[in-house]
Each structure stands twice: as C-alpha cells, then as structure tokens.
Write a protein that holds these residues in place. Structure first.
Motif, PDB file in Angstrom:
ATOM      1  N   ALA A  19      -2.558   0.465 -18.400  1.00  0.00           N
ATOM      2  CA  ALA A  19      -1.622   1.623 -18.689  1.00  0.00           C
ATOM      3  C   ALA A  19      -0.452   1.076 -19.431  1.00  0.00           C
ATOM      4  N   LYS A  20      -0.111  -0.350 -19.205  1.00  0.00           N
ATOM      5  CA  LYS A  20       1.199  -0.771 -19.874  1.00  0.00           C
ATOM      6  C   LYS A  20       0.905  -1.002 -21.361  1.00  0.00           C
ATOM      7  N   GLY A  21      -0.382  -0.860 -21.671  1.00  0.00           N
ATOM      8  CA  GLY A  21      -0.864  -1.180 -23.149  1.00  0.00           C
ATOM      9  C   GLY A  21      -2.066  -2.331 -23.125  1.00  0.00           C
ATOM     10  N   CYS A  22      -2.812  -1.809 -23.761  1.00  0.00           N
ATOM     11  CA  CYS A  22      -4.120  -2.896 -23.746  1.00  0.00           C
ATOM     12  C   CYS A  22      -5.207  -2.759 -25.020  1.00  0.00           C
ATOM     13  N   ASP A  23      -5.295  -3.717 -25.254  1.00  0.00           N
ATOM     14  CA  ASP A  23      -6.217  -3.824 -26.676  1.00  0.00           C
ATOM     15  C   ASP A  23      -7.666  -4.153 -26.363  1.00  0.00           C
ATOM     16  N   VAL A  24      -7.963  -4.987 -25.288  1.00  0.00           N
ATOM     17  CA  VAL A  24      -9.093  -5.579 -24.792  1.00  0.00           C
ATOM     18  C   VAL A  24      -9.089  -5.571 -23.476  1.00  0.00           C
ATOM     19  N   LEU A  25     -10.082  -5.035 -22.624  1.00  0.00           N
ATOM     20  CA  LEU A  25     -10.218  -5.363 -21.264  1.00  0.00           C
ATOM     21  C   LEU A  25     -11.784  -6.136 -21.242  1.00  0.00           C
ATOM     22  N   VAL A  44     -14.065   1.286 -17.227  1.00  0.00           N
ATOM     23  CA  VAL A  44     -14.039   1.601 -18.834  1.00  0.00           C
ATOM     24  C   VAL A  44     -13.208   2.998 -18.977  1.00  0.00           C
ATOM     25  N   ALA A  45     -13.224   3.962 -18.140  1.00  0.00           N
ATOM     26  CA  ALA A  45     -12.534   5.048 -18.275  1.00  0.00           C
ATOM     27  C   ALA A  45     -11.111   5.074 -18.529  1.00  0.00           C
ATOM     28  N   ALA A  46     -10.704   4.004 -17.815  1.00  0.00           N
ATOM     29  CA  ALA A  46      -8.840   3.688 -18.000  1.00  0.00           C
ATOM     30  C   ALA A  46      -8.931   2.911 -19.221  1.00  0.00           C
ATOM     31  N   ALA A  47      -9.753   2.011 -19.544  1.00  0.00           N
ATOM     32  CA  ALA A  47      -9.420   1.378 -20.798  1.00  0.00           C
ATOM     33  C   ALA A  47      -9.385   2.298 -22.093  1.00  0.00           C
ATOM     34  N   LYS A  48     -10.580   3.400 -21.932  1.00  0.00           N
ATOM     35  CA  LYS A  48     -10.495   4.142 -23.064  1.00  0.00           C
ATOM     36  C   LYS A  48      -9.252   5.063 -23.339  1.00  0.00           C
ATOM     37  N   GLU A  50      -6.421   4.107 -23.128  1.00  0.00           N
ATOM     38  CA  GLU A  50      -5.488   3.306 -23.953  1.00  0.00           C
ATOM     39  C   GLU A  50      -6.097   2.697 -25.295  1.00  0.00           C
ATOM     40  N   GLY A  51      -7.425   3.323 -25.534  1.00  0.00           N
ATOM     41  CA  GLY A  51      -7.803   2.968 -26.855  1.00  0.00           C
ATOM     42  C   GLY A  51      -8.371   1.589 -26.915  1.00  0.00           C
ATOM     43  N   ALA A  52      -8.647   0.836 -25.519  1.00  0.00           N
ATOM     44  CA  ALA A  52      -9.018  -0.443 -25.800  1.00  0.00           C
ATOM     45  C   ALA A  52     -10.512  -0.855 -25.747  1.00  0.00           C
ATOM     46  N   LEU A  53     -10.949  -1.852 -26.239  1.00  0.00           N
ATOM     47  CA  LEU A  53     -12.243  -2.245 -26.281  1.00  0.00           C
ATOM     48  C   LEU A  53     -12.481  -3.061 -24.896  1.00  0.00           C
ATOM     49  N   VAL A  54     -13.778  -2.659 -24.571  1.00  0.00           N
ATOM     50  CA  VAL A  54     -14.198  -3.339 -23.424  1.00  0.00           C
ATOM     51  C   VAL A  54     -15.386  -4.367 -23.658  1.00  0.00           C
ATOM     52  N   ILE A  55     -15.155  -5.481 -23.147  1.00  0.00           N
ATOM     53  CA  ILE A  55     -16.164  -6.571 -23.124  1.00  0.00           C
ATOM     54  C   ILE A  55     -16.583  -6.894 -21.849  1.00  0.00           C
ATOM     55  N   VAL A  73     -19.499   0.236 -21.725  1.00  0.00           N
ATOM     56  CA  VAL A  73     -18.942  -1.029 -22.217  1.00  0.00           C
ATOM     57  C   VAL A  73     -19.168  -1.245 -23.981  1.00  0.00           C
ATOM     58  N   ASP A  74     -18.255  -1.747 -24.515  1.00  0.00           N
ATOM     59  CA  ASP A  74     -18.537  -1.791 -25.787  1.00  0.00           C
ATOM     60  C   ASP A  74     -19.368  -2.981 -26.506  1.00  0.00           C
ATOM     61  N   ILE A  75     -19.004  -4.242 -25.713  1.00  0.00           N
ATOM     62  CA  ILE A  75     -19.652  -5.635 -25.974  1.00  0.00           C
ATOM     63  C   ILE A  75     -19.995  -6.279 -24.848  1.00  0.00           C
ATOM     64  N   VAL A  76     -21.281  -6.788 -24.563  1.00  0.00           N
ATOM     65  CA  VAL A  76     -21.818  -7.448 -23.587  1.00  0.00           C
ATOM     66  C   VAL A  76     -22.038  -8.800 -24.127  1.00  0.00           C
ATOM     67  N   VAL A  77     -21.568 -10.025 -22.984  1.00  0.00           N
ATOM     68  CA  VAL A  77     -21.846 -11.289 -23.622  1.00  0.00           C
ATOM     69  C   VAL A  77     -22.696 -11.779 -22.320  1.00  0.00           C
ATOM     70  N   HIS A  78     -23.310 -12.949 -22.785  1.00  0.00           N
ATOM     71  CA  HIS A  78     -24.146 -13.542 -21.746  1.00  0.00           C
ATOM     72  C   HIS A  78     -24.194 -15.102 -21.929  1.00  0.00           C
ATOM     73  N   SER A  79     -24.073 -15.967 -20.823  1.00  0.00           N
ATOM     74  CA  SER A  79     -24.434 -17.220 -21.213  1.00  0.00           C
ATOM     75  C   SER A  79     -25.815 -17.350 -20.627  1.00  0.00           C
TER      76      SER A  79
END
Ligand SMILES: Cc1ncc(COP(=O)(O)O)c(C=O)c1O
Length: 112
Positions: A19-25, A44-48, A50-55, A73-79
């Motif tokens: 809520a303080k401002g976020c570009d990427v969660l 995800v709901a909280a991030a959206k 603020e317009g943040a991208l969720v990885i 979630v917008d982007i998923v990463v895996h090792s």
C-alpha cells in the motif's frame, strides 16, 4: 530501485508495504527451505490495487502442485535444477507468462 523484504508469514505486513507503493511483488511459495505458504490470491489482489506486477517463484511446488498463473500471478519462474527435473540432474530455469510479458526475456535470450 528499492526493495523491501517482508516476513512471509505476515500477510498484513506485506499488504502494508504494498500500500506504500509497489511496482513488483515477488513471492516464493512455498519458501525453500522453510516451506512457508502465502495466500497468493489475497496478495495478488493487494498488488493489483497498486498496479504492481506479481512474480512468483514456483520452484518448490512445481506446476504439478500449484498453478500461480491461474491465481492471478503475472510471471512464474522455476529453477529447473530441483524437483522439476529430479534433483541435480539438469541445469536450467523457466520463466512463464503472457506473450506480451515474455517478449522482453525472449529478446534477452536472443541477445545473450
Ligand atoms: C525457490 C528457489 N528458486 C530458485 C533457486 C535458484 O536455483 P538455481 O541454483 O537453479 O538457479 C533456488 C535455489 O535454492 C530456490 O530454492
């Protein structure tokens, strides 16, 4: 760029920081090695708001157990060095998302 690390178990703290401002969660769930779980839909709901991208790093769960893209979630990463391929059998990584969001990593892969 500034980064704030939050306690994984405290959704309230994470929401306050968002809520303080976020570009990427950026989430790792379950966390490795402590296996902490987060409520992906809630964050995800909280991030959206603020317009943040969720990885999300889905390494530990693998797609067999959890589909973060289906939870917003917008982007998923895996090792790919871990459960996804067996263990210590392969080197690699994956990044998954919409065609639009994958355009930049695809371009970087072509360059390097
Ligand atoms: C959840 C998670 N994601 C990513 C990585 C990085 O993996 P790699 O060493 O294959 O890049 C690790 C490594 O321990 C991990 O635990």
């Amino acid at each position: 760029m500034s980064v704030t690390l939050c306690e994984t178990h405290s959704h309230e703290q994470i929401e306050e920081e968002i809520a303080k401002g976020c570009d990427v969660l950026y989430l790792e769930k379950p966390t490795n090695p402590t296996l902490k779980i987060v409520d992906i839909k809630r964050l995800v709901a909280a991030a959206k708001t603020e317009g943040a991208l969720v990885i999300a790093d889905n390494t530990f769960a693998t797609p067999l157990n959890q589909s973060p893209l289906a939870l917003g979630v917008d982007i998923v990463v895996h090792s790919a060095t871990k459960f996804l391929s067996g263990h210590a059998d392969a080197m690699g990584g994956l990044v998954c998302g919409s065609e639009e969001l994958m355009a930049k990593p695809k371009r970087l892969l072509n360059i390097y």
